[in-house]
Scaffold this motif. Structure first.
Motif, PDB file in Angstrom:
ATOM      1  N   SER A 153      38.783  39.337  31.903  1.00 41.64           N
ATOM      2  CA  SER A 153      37.637  38.895  31.106  1.00 41.64           C
ATOM      3  C   SER A 153      37.533  39.698  29.810  1.00 41.64           C
ATOM      4  O   SER A 153      38.285  40.657  29.579  1.00 41.64           O
TER       5      SER A 153
ATOM      6  N   GLU B 285      33.571  30.792  29.497  1.00 43.57           N
ATOM      7  CA  GLU B 285      34.542  31.818  29.907  1.00 43.57           C
ATOM      8  C   GLU B 285      33.921  33.202  29.905  1.00 43.57           C
ATOM      9  O   GLU B 285      34.268  34.046  30.741  1.00 43.57           O
TER      10      GLU B 285
ATOM     11  N   GLY C 220      33.422  35.794  33.483  1.00 44.61           N
ATOM     12  CA  GLY C 220      33.853  37.179  33.608  1.00 44.61           C
ATOM     13  C   GLY C 220      32.750  38.166  33.898  1.00 44.61           C
ATOM     14  O   GLY C 220      33.013  39.360  34.106  1.00 44.61           O
TER      15      GLY C 220
ATOM     16  N   SER D 216      31.734  43.819  36.297  1.00 49.08           N
ATOM     17  CA  SER D 216      31.808  43.785  34.837  1.00 49.08           C
ATOM     18  C   SER D 216      30.497  44.233  34.208  1.00 49.08           C
ATOM     19  O   SER D 216      30.489  44.955  33.204  1.00 49.08           O
TER      20      SER D 216
ATOM     21  N   LEU E  62      40.620  35.108  31.198  1.00 51.04           N
ATOM     22  CA  LEU E  62      40.835  34.764  32.606  1.00 51.04           C
ATOM     23  C   LEU E  62      41.914  33.695  32.780  1.00 51.04           C
ATOM     24  O   LEU E  62      41.803  32.798  33.599  1.00 51.04           O
TER      25      LEU E  62
END
Length: 334
Positions: A67, A95, A99, A104, A143
């Motif tokens: 990501s 996207e 991620g 994250s 990704l």
């Protein structure tokens, strides 16, 4: 690089894909899309400028397997990419969301540079529809891992990517394939991933980290036998691996030079070598020249630089310098 002065990439198509998301990948995207008028004011090599002037590339995708949070590019390079004149920089909001795992989010919370880059990319994503209308575009895709390359007659036409999902703890997340495959058309495919130093004869080397065995720049036999090797030091990627930016290399080199000075002050070098440094320098120079090798010392470098600067000053438009790109041409000014 002199070894690639005659390399001619095919820039006749309108789309390019760059696999990798470090600063080199970002630089490739920037060079492929920046206006030739702006590039002409820099010290880019003349043959590269001419090739880019004829380039038909309009759309560049920079693709990474993890990501945006794990991307290796830095804030300065990313920000410059979003401000290129006449170039849209787009990020798919979906996207970014994919991620944003709990791990994250923790990485963003614990690392200020990642928080700043996340904030910037979220702003870029908010302008997704507007930016896509510009003549040239850079798309940052996340990704996705390449699984197949299509083409004919030695030319790429399409790349298949498999969608990934992140798994694992913060700072240790790995991309796992989901089975979903997406295809992107392209006429140029660049790889900007993975650098490995190679061993040098007689230099202890870590074959797992691909670096010379060292502590603070002092080359050692091994971690279990940390005795330093007399007068052997290392710096840069051979010392620490392929990480960081120019500023990182400066601090890295300072550490190694400090180690050399400490060893000199501690008497690790023979007094004979210290007292007769000029004589030793001449002996080393004689050995190198006896092998038929031309030595480019500081004065020779300054001579090459002066010629390049003069060419740039007298060019139209005026440029910082006009680089020589072959070794033979450079050696004419030594």
């Amino acid at each position: 690089h002199p070894d690639y002065a005659n390399f001619l990439p095919d820039l006749s198509g309108d789309s390019a894909i760059i696999v990798g998301q470090g600063n080199v990948a970002i630089d490739c995207a920037r060079i492929l899309t920046k206006s030739v008028d702006e590039l002409a004011q820099t010290d880019i090599a003349e043959h590269a400028l001419q090739a880019l002037a004829e380039s038909k590339v309009k759309n560049v995708k920079v693709v990474g397997r993890r990501s945006h949070v794990q991307a290796a590019f830095t804030m300065k390079e990313l920000r410059e990419l979003t401000k290129l004149s006449g170039v849209g920089c787009v990020v798919d909001p979906a996207e970014l969301e994919m991620g944003m795992t709990d791990a994250s989010l923790l990485e963003i919370e614990k690392t200020r540079p990642k928080k700043r880059m996340n904030d910037l990319l979220q702003k870029v994503a908010d302008k997704y529809d507007k930016e896509k209308r510009k003549e040239k575009m850079i798309e940052l895709r996340f990704l996705l891992s390449p699984v197949e390359i299509f083409g004919e007659d030695g030319k790429v036409s399409k790349v298949a990517f498999e969608r990934n999902a992140l798994a694992g703890d913060a700072f240790q997340q790995r991309p796992n394939a989901t089975g979903e495959v997406v295809d992107f058309d392209c006429s140029l495919l660049l790889r900007s991933i993975g650098y490995k130093s190679v061993p040098l004869p007689g230099v202890p080397f870590d074959n797992n980290k691909y670096i010379a065995n060292n502590v603070g720049g002092r080359v050692i036999e091994s971690d279990s036998n940390p005795g330093g090797l007399a007068k052997m030091y290392t710096s840069g990627w051979l010392k620490r691996g392929p990480t960081g930016i120019i500023g990182t290399n400066i601090n890295d080199a300072k550490e190694t030079v400090s180690a050399i000075i400490e060893d000199l002050d501690a008497g690790c070098f023979s007094s004979e070598a210290s007292d007769n440094a000029d004589e030793f320098d001449r002996e080393i120079l004689d050995i190198i020249q006896s092998k038929g090798t031309t030595v480019v010392d500081w004065n020779a470098y300054r001579s090459i630089e002066a010629e390049e600067n003069s060419r740039g000053e007298h060019s139209t438009p005026q440029r910082p310098r006009k680089k020589m790109v072959t070794i033979d041409e450079m050696l004419q000014y030594v």
